[in-house]
Write a protein that holds these residues in place. Structure first.
Motif, mmCIF file in Angstrom:
data_model
loop_
_atom_site.group_PDB
_atom_site.id
_atom_site.type_symbol
_atom_site.label_atom_id
_atom_site.label_comp_id
_atom_site.label_asym_id
_atom_site.label_seq_id
_atom_site.Cartn_x
_atom_site.Cartn_y
_atom_site.Cartn_z
ATOM 1 N N ASP A 11 0.822 -1.200 0.000
ATOM 2 C CA ASP A 11 0.000 0.000 0.000
ATOM 3 C C ASP A 11 0.865 1.263 0.000
ATOM 4 O O ASP A 11 0.566 2.227 -0.713
ATOM 5 C CB ASP A 11 -0.915 -0.009 1.219
ATOM 6 N N ARG A 12 1.938 1.266 0.762
ATOM 7 C CA ARG A 12 2.826 2.435 0.812
ATOM 8 C C ARG A 12 3.485 2.683 -0.544
ATOM 9 O O ARG A 12 3.598 3.834 -0.987
ATOM 10 C CB ARG A 12 3.897 2.242 1.884
ATOM 11 N N LEU A 13 3.891 1.630 -1.203
ATOM 12 C CA LEU A 13 4.544 1.783 -2.503
ATOM 13 C C LEU A 13 3.565 2.285 -3.557
ATOM 14 O O LEU A 13 3.907 3.142 -4.382
ATOM 15 C CB LEU A 13 5.159 0.454 -2.939
ATOM 16 N N LEU A 14 2.353 1.754 -3.526
ATOM 17 C CA LEU A 14 1.352 2.192 -4.497
ATOM 18 C C LEU A 14 0.991 3.658 -4.277
ATOM 19 O O LEU A 14 0.871 4.430 -5.234
ATOM 20 C CB LEU A 14 0.102 1.319 -4.396
ATOM 21 N N ALA A 19 4.377 1.767 -9.945
ATOM 22 C CA ALA A 19 3.436 1.049 -10.805
ATOM 23 C C ALA A 19 2.996 -0.261 -10.159
ATOM 24 O O ALA A 19 3.788 -0.942 -9.508
ATOM 25 C CB ALA A 19 4.062 0.780 -12.168
ATOM 26 N N HIS A 20 1.734 -0.597 -10.374
ATOM 27 C CA HIS A 20 1.154 -1.782 -9.744
ATOM 28 C C HIS A 20 1.917 -3.049 -10.115
ATOM 29 O O HIS A 20 2.135 -3.921 -9.266
ATOM 30 C CB HIS A 20 -0.317 -1.909 -10.150
ATOM 31 N N ARG A 21 2.326 -3.174 -11.359
ATOM 32 C CA ARG A 21 3.024 -4.388 -11.789
ATOM 33 C C ARG A 21 4.378 -4.519 -11.092
ATOM 34 O O ARG A 21 4.807 -5.638 -10.762
ATOM 35 C CB ARG A 21 3.203 -4.396 -13.306
ATOM 36 N N HIS A 22 5.063 -3.396 -10.864
ATOM 37 C CA HIS A 22 6.343 -3.438 -10.165
ATOM 38 C C HIS A 22 6.155 -3.795 -8.694
ATOM 39 O O HIS A 22 6.957 -4.537 -8.125
ATOM 40 C CB HIS A 22 7.059 -2.087 -10.281
ATOM 41 N N SER A 77 4.624 4.863 -11.929
ATOM 42 C CA SER A 77 3.662 4.637 -13.005
ATOM 43 C C SER A 77 3.400 5.929 -13.767
ATOM 44 O O SER A 77 3.557 7.039 -13.245
ATOM 45 C CB SER A 77 2.342 4.115 -12.425
ATOM 46 N N THR A 78 2.973 5.762 -15.018
ATOM 47 C CA THR A 78 2.601 6.918 -15.827
ATOM 48 C C THR A 78 1.404 7.639 -15.219
ATOM 49 O O THR A 78 1.321 8.875 -15.261
ATOM 50 C CB THR A 78 2.266 6.472 -17.258
ATOM 51 N N ALA A 79 0.483 6.883 -14.645
ATOM 52 C CA ALA A 79 -0.702 7.490 -14.030
ATOM 53 C C ALA A 79 -0.326 8.376 -12.852
ATOM 54 O O ALA A 79 -0.945 9.416 -12.624
ATOM 55 C CB ALA A 79 -1.667 6.397 -13.584
ATOM 56 N N ALA A 80 0.687 7.968 -12.088
ATOM 57 C CA ALA A 80 1.122 8.771 -10.941
ATOM 58 C C ALA A 80 1.833 10.037 -11.392
ATOM 59 O O ALA A 80 1.728 11.083 -10.757
ATOM 60 C CB ALA A 80 2.034 7.940 -10.042
ATOM 61 N N ARG A 151 -6.688 0.689 -7.720
ATOM 62 C CA ARG A 151 -5.594 -0.279 -7.676
ATOM 63 C C ARG A 151 -4.240 0.411 -7.552
ATOM 64 O O ARG A 151 -3.322 -0.121 -6.922
ATOM 65 C CB ARG A 151 -5.621 -1.149 -8.934
ATOM 66 N N GLN A 152 -4.125 1.588 -8.143
ATOM 67 C CA GLN A 152 -2.868 2.326 -8.100
ATOM 68 C C GLN A 152 -2.788 3.262 -6.898
ATOM 69 O O GLN A 152 -1.756 3.878 -6.663
ATOM 70 C CB GLN A 152 -2.706 3.128 -9.392
ATOM 71 N N ARG A 153 -3.897 3.343 -6.123
ATOM 72 C CA ARG A 153 -3.972 4.200 -4.929
ATOM 73 C C ARG A 153 -3.805 5.682 -5.275
ATOM 74 O O ARG A 153 -3.277 6.453 -4.481
ATOM 75 C CB ARG A 153 -2.916 3.803 -3.884
ATOM 76 N N THR A 154 -4.242 6.080 -6.448
ATOM 77 C CA THR A 154 -4.171 7.486 -6.822
ATOM 78 C C THR A 154 -5.454 8.191 -6.378
ATOM 79 O O THR A 154 -6.467 7.546 -6.086
ATOM 80 C CB THR A 154 -4.013 7.648 -8.342
#
Length: 246
Positions: A11-14, A19-22, A77-80, A151-154
């Motif tokens: 959760d902290r990393l997200l 990125a979720h896959r990483h 991630s690109t989204a972040a 899922r990405q916690r954004t």
């Protein structure tokens, strides 16, 4: 390594934008590393509790693990990095791109046959496809945006904005099919109640109609609500699954 520790680390990393896959791959590698260390400590004759503590110490503290990942910007991630682009602009571009593809496909299909040979079934199928595009696609696209964001916690701000824009465009677009008295007389098209308001100088779009626009806004709100409901259902199922696993 306890599952809640891994869950907290994930959760902290997200939330930090990894990125979720990483994150998924990193957690899997940590779990394997921990299991190997635990087996080695148990082989030394330690009891289970002390072996778990020693194995965790060999893996590293949570702070050390987080810092090691965040020190690699390429894992973000690109989204972040570009939430407005991914969740705000991209859905609108996807919607219009799918419109172009759908119209091109329908055009190619209709050009294959002479107007008189097109059956009412084919025309109604084209009408149904357009209706799915303007009513169902925005809902599905919105639900996917919200789920990917969770899922990405954004933050949900940009996913909600993107979902609302696509729902507004789709909700204010109407599909019409007119069948004439003879097989070669028919008309299938899309009308937007929103575009004349945005581009009033374009005569081809027609004049703004407040009543039709209001109806489209109501439809858009309903579509946004359905997308949100699908998202809530997904979150609820995820919470139940986590409770069962825990």
């Amino acid at each position: 390594m306890q599952s809640q520790t891994l869950s907290g680390l994930s959760d902290r990393l997200l939330r930090a934008g990894v990125a979720h896959r990483h994150v998924r791959r990193y957690i899997r590698e940590l779990r394997d590393h921990y299991e190997d260390a635990l087996h080695e400590e148990l082989a030394k004759g330690l009891d289970r509790r002390l072996a778990e503590q020693a194995a965790w110490a060999r893996v590293g503290s949570e702070e050390e693990l987080v810092r090691s990942v965040l020190a690699q910007p390429a894992l973000r991630s690109t989204a972040a990095r570009f939430p407005a682009l991914v969740f705000g602009a991209a859905p609108v571009l996807i919607w219009f791109a799918s419109l172009a593809l759908s119209l091109a496909a329908l055009g190619a299909f209709f050009e294959t046959y002479e107007p008189a040979r097109l059956t009412s079934w084919a025309l109604r199928s084209g009408y149904a496809l357009c209706l799915v595009y303007v009513r169902l696609l925005p809902v599905l696209l919105g639900a996917v945006l919200l789920i990917v964001s969770a899922r990405q916690r954004t933050r949900l701000f940009w996913p909600i904005v993107g979902t609302a824009i696509v729902a507004l465009i789709g909700g204010t677009t109407t599909v019409h099919l007119t069948l004439g008295s003879t097989p070669d007389v028919w008309q299938l098209g899309l009308n937007s109640a929103l575009l004349p308001l945005i581009f009033p100088s374009v005569a081809a779009l027609g004049k703004p109609d407040g009543f039709v626009l209001a109806g489209g806004v109501v439809r858009a709100a309903s579509m946004l609500g359905i997308a949100g409901t699908l998202y809530v259902i997904w979150r609820t199922r995820q919470s139940h699954s986590s409770m069962v696993i825990g």
